[in-house]
Motif scaffolding. Structure first.
Motif, PDB file in Angstrom:
ATOM      1  N   LEU A 135     -23.230  -0.327  10.766  1.00  0.00           N
ATOM      2  CA  LEU A 135     -21.956   0.387  10.756  1.00  0.00           C
ATOM      3  C   LEU A 135     -20.989  -0.239   9.759  1.00  0.00           C
ATOM      4  CD1 LEU A 135     -21.332   1.242  14.505  1.00  0.00           C
ATOM      5  CD2 LEU A 135     -21.297   2.854  12.613  1.00  0.00           C
ATOM      6  N   GLY A 136     -20.952  -1.569   9.719  1.00  0.00           N
ATOM      7  CA  GLY A 136     -20.111  -2.229   8.738  1.00  0.00           C
ATOM      8  C   GLY A 136     -20.502  -1.859   7.315  1.00  0.00           C
ATOM      9  N   LEU A 137     -21.801  -1.882   7.045  1.00  0.00           N
ATOM     10  CA  LEU A 137     -22.278  -1.491   5.711  1.00  0.00           C
ATOM     11  C   LEU A 137     -21.981  -0.023   5.423  1.00  0.00           C
ATOM     12  CD1 LEU A 137     -25.754  -3.303   5.534  1.00  0.00           C
ATOM     13  CD2 LEU A 137     -23.606  -3.985   4.452  1.00  0.00           C
ATOM     14  N   GLY A 161     -26.984   0.962  -7.103  1.00  0.00           N
ATOM     15  CA  GLY A 161     -26.612   0.066  -6.009  1.00  0.00           C
ATOM     16  C   GLY A 161     -26.234   0.822  -4.751  1.00  0.00           C
ATOM     17  N   LEU A 162     -25.535   1.943  -4.919  1.00  0.00           N
ATOM     18  CA  LEU A 162     -25.201   2.784  -3.770  1.00  0.00           C
ATOM     19  C   LEU A 162     -26.460   3.317  -3.095  1.00  0.00           C
ATOM     20  CD1 LEU A 162     -22.155   4.737  -5.255  1.00  0.00           C
ATOM     21  CD2 LEU A 162     -22.109   3.346  -3.170  1.00  0.00           C
ATOM     22  N   GLY A 163     -27.435   3.707  -3.903  1.00  0.00           N
ATOM     23  CA  GLY A 163     -28.690   4.207  -3.338  1.00  0.00           C
ATOM     24  C   GLY A 163     -29.434   3.139  -2.561  1.00  0.00           C
ATOM     25  N   LEU A 164     -29.462   1.920  -3.111  1.00  0.00           N
ATOM     26  CA  LEU A 164     -30.134   0.828  -2.410  1.00  0.00           C
ATOM     27  C   LEU A 164     -29.417   0.488  -1.104  1.00  0.00           C
ATOM     28  CD1 LEU A 164     -31.074  -1.589  -5.340  1.00  0.00           C
ATOM     29  CD2 LEU A 164     -32.630  -0.243  -3.923  1.00  0.00           C
ATOM     30  N   LEU A 165     -28.080   0.487  -1.132  1.00  0.00           N
ATOM     31  CA  LEU A 165     -27.318   0.199   0.079  1.00  0.00           C
ATOM     32  C   LEU A 165     -27.594   1.250   1.147  1.00  0.00           C
ATOM     33  CD1 LEU A 165     -25.222  -1.392   1.663  1.00  0.00           C
ATOM     34  CD2 LEU A 165     -23.432  -0.112   0.476  1.00  0.00           C
ATOM     35  N   TRP A 166     -27.654   2.500   0.741  1.00  0.00           N
ATOM     36  CA  TRP A 166     -27.972   3.588   1.675  1.00  0.00           C
ATOM     37  C   TRP A 166     -29.350   3.377   2.294  1.00  0.00           C
ATOM     38  CZ3 TRP A 166     -31.515   7.810   0.413  1.00  0.00           C
ATOM     39  CH2 TRP A 166     -31.568   8.799   1.399  1.00  0.00           C
ATOM     40  N   GLY A 167     -30.337   3.003   1.477  1.00  0.00           N
ATOM     41  CA  GLY A 167     -31.679   2.759   1.996  1.00  0.00           C
ATOM     42  C   GLY A 167     -31.723   1.582   2.956  1.00  0.00           C
ATOM     43  N   ILE A 169     -29.293   0.510   4.881  1.00  0.00           N
ATOM     44  CA  ILE A 169     -28.676   0.927   6.150  1.00  0.00           C
ATOM     45  C   ILE A 169     -29.682   1.698   6.993  1.00  0.00           C
ATOM     46  CG2 ILE A 169     -26.888   2.391   7.178  1.00  0.00           C
ATOM     47  CD1 ILE A 169     -25.153   1.740   4.707  1.00  0.00           C
ATOM     48  N   LEU A 170     -30.415   2.610   6.388  1.00  0.00           N
ATOM     49  CA  LEU A 170     -31.408   3.394   7.119  1.00  0.00           C
ATOM     50  C   LEU A 170     -32.525   2.509   7.665  1.00  0.00           C
ATOM     51  CD1 LEU A 170     -31.615   6.553   4.848  1.00  0.00           C
ATOM     52  CD2 LEU A 170     -31.171   6.595   7.307  1.00  0.00           C
ATOM     53  N   LEU A 171     -32.939   1.512   6.921  1.00  0.00           N
ATOM     54  CA  LEU A 171     -33.995   0.627   7.383  1.00  0.00           C
ATOM     55  C   LEU A 171     -33.520  -0.294   8.504  1.00  0.00           C
ATOM     56  CD1 LEU A 171     -35.673  -0.436   4.007  1.00  0.00           C
ATOM     57  CD2 LEU A 171     -36.731   0.928   5.823  1.00  0.00           C
TER      58      LEU A 171
END
Length: 464
Positions: A135-137, A161-167, A169-171
């Motif tokens: 949630l923080g991320l 970087g946004l795409g990696l952060l999104w991935g 979070i999902l993991l």
């Protein structure tokens, strides 16, 4: 909350996360199933837990101490993320702090806690979970994405970087990843970017999907075929909505006001997307979709806070502030029992103590006998805690979509503790799963009692 971290009350899934760290500390590359003695993948082996597993492996800290470290990091990311995201919505200096209060207290007159939900009581019991970090991320993702869209960001590394952060979070927490995705989609729809930005954004999404596909510890996309057990667990999310979340209606009123001022308001779009997913889950029987409910609650709670500091007539703002203050007091009183996780029940006034829910005791008392890797025959409730100390149980205490014989294991436990099962059949079940200890159940000639814990629970050694 920092004082809560010191106490780290045990309830819910804490044992699962502690067991995950136990396996990673034992083997980073091939940890196996966190709960039972089987070589299967697990969605609990996320990038965050892998990092904490490395900390556990290279230090002398216990898994519970490592979870405390993770809880502090998760709290810091959560507060910082809320602060950053709210700053993209309002420049008023009080907005971030008021938003945090609304996220913690603007819920309902009936106590509710669940992983991924930010009520104070819920946060106290789940503070060490990956959902808090996720949630923080997520708040950081929305803030970063908002700045990138508003500035027409051209640097590819930002979008990747946004795409990696999104991935990530999902993991780390799949349900929170859905909430993060809905918030990101609302942010993009609100900004209505041009083709060049959409191309960069699309490449970032592709990189995130690649990360999901190559993650070696479990097959992310296999989670879409989760069984009926997962739906049954989440059915209760669709009950008692008024009592649990009634105060959030104040935020819905604020969202309507925001939508009337701006038909492309990001919070209003976020709320609508969350409502659609939540409603679809209830209508189709996919009750696990109810975990998208924070996508309904968060934008409403933030809107309630922002309306109190928005531009407009002073009298209207003052009236809203009084209404919001009253709602926050009701929500705070509902969750007042959370204080007990710092002070203990005995220090609470009677009215507050009545709201306090005693955490679990844990099974530390079995550790002089049950060592790492020992298999214990135990019912569901202790099976949710015993693996936290290094042992395994015959059947997992939680649904496991990656364990092919989970049904057979559950049946074996039920059969063992059934009053109609013979001693010979019980011994056969113990041999089948390599059981060394039995928790509870009838005394048998092949069992030797080695300890008695709280509530008279007996621990037996097989063939002792």
């Amino acid at each position: 909350m920092l004082l809560v971290v010191v106490r780290l009350p045990w309830a819910g899934d804490l044992g699962m996360h502690a067991a995950t760290l136990q396996r990673l500390r034992h083997s980073l590359l091939h940890p196996g199933n966190p709960l039972v003695d089987a070589d299967t993948p697990s969605p609990y082996y996320s990038p965050w837990m892998l990092l904490l597993g490395c900390v556990a492996r290279v230090t002398s800290l216990s898994v519970f101490q490592v979870l405390r470290v993770g809880a502090v990091v998760g709290l810091a990311l959560l507060v910082g993320g809320v602060w950053r995201y709210v700053r993209t919505l309002s420049a008023h200096r009080a907005a971030p702090a008021l938003a945090l209060l609304c996220l913690l207290f603007l819920w309902g007159p009936v106590l509710f806690e669940w992983s991924g939900f930010l009520g104070l009581n819920s946060l106290a019991l789940t503070v060490a979970y990956p959902s808090v970090l996720s949630l923080g991320l997520s708040f950081h993702l929305w803030a970063w994405l908002t700045h990138a869209l508003r500035g027409g960001e051209r640097r590819w590394r930002v979008w990747l970087g946004l795409g990696l952060l999104w991935g990530v979070i999902l993991l780390c927490h799949q349900f929170t990843g859905v909430v993060a995705s809905l918030g990101a989609l609302a942010t993009v729809l609100s900004a209505r970017p041009g083709r060049a930005v959409l191309l960069r954004l699309g490449c970032g999404v592709v990189l995130g999907v690649v990360l999901l596909g190559v993650w070696p510890y479990y097959d992310f996309f296999a989670l879409f075929s989760a069984g009926a057990d997962l739906e049954a667990i989440h059915r209760s999310l669709y009950t008692g909505l008024a009592g649990r979340f009634g105060l959030v209606l104040l935020g819905v009123v604020a969202l309507v006001a925001r939508w009337r001022r701006d038909r492309w308001d990001a919070l209003a779009l976020f709320f609508v997307l969350g409502v659609l997913v939540f409603a679809a889950g209830g209508l189709t029987g996919h009750y696990s979709w109810g975990r998208a409910l924070p996508a309904v609650l968060i934008p409403a709670q933030l809107a309630a806070a922002l309306e109190a500091v928005s531009r407009g007539r002073r009298g209207a703002r003052l009236g809203w502030a009084w209404a919001l203050g009253a709602a926050l007091l009701v929500g705070a009183w509902t969750q007042a029992g959370t204080l007990g996780y710092v002070t203990g029940r005995s220090a609470l006034p009677g009215a507050v103590a009545a709201k306090y829910r005693e955490p679990w005791r844990g099974y530390q008392w079995v550790t002089p006998w049950v060592k790492y890797g020992d298999v214990v025959m135990a019912r569901t409730f202790p099976a949710r805690q015993l693996p936290a100390y290094g042992g395994y149980t015959v059947a997992p205490g939680y649904p496991d979509v990656f364990l092919p014989d989970a049904g057979a294991r559950d049946a074996a436990v039920r059969r063992y503790f059934s009053a109609t099962t013979s001693a010979g059949e019980r011994l056969s079940l113990l041999k089948r799963y390599g059981v060394r200890f039995v928790l509870g159940g009838p005394a048998e000639p092949f069992l030797h009692r080695v300890a008695v814990g709280p509530g008279g629970q007996a621990l037996y050694e097989v063939g002792g």
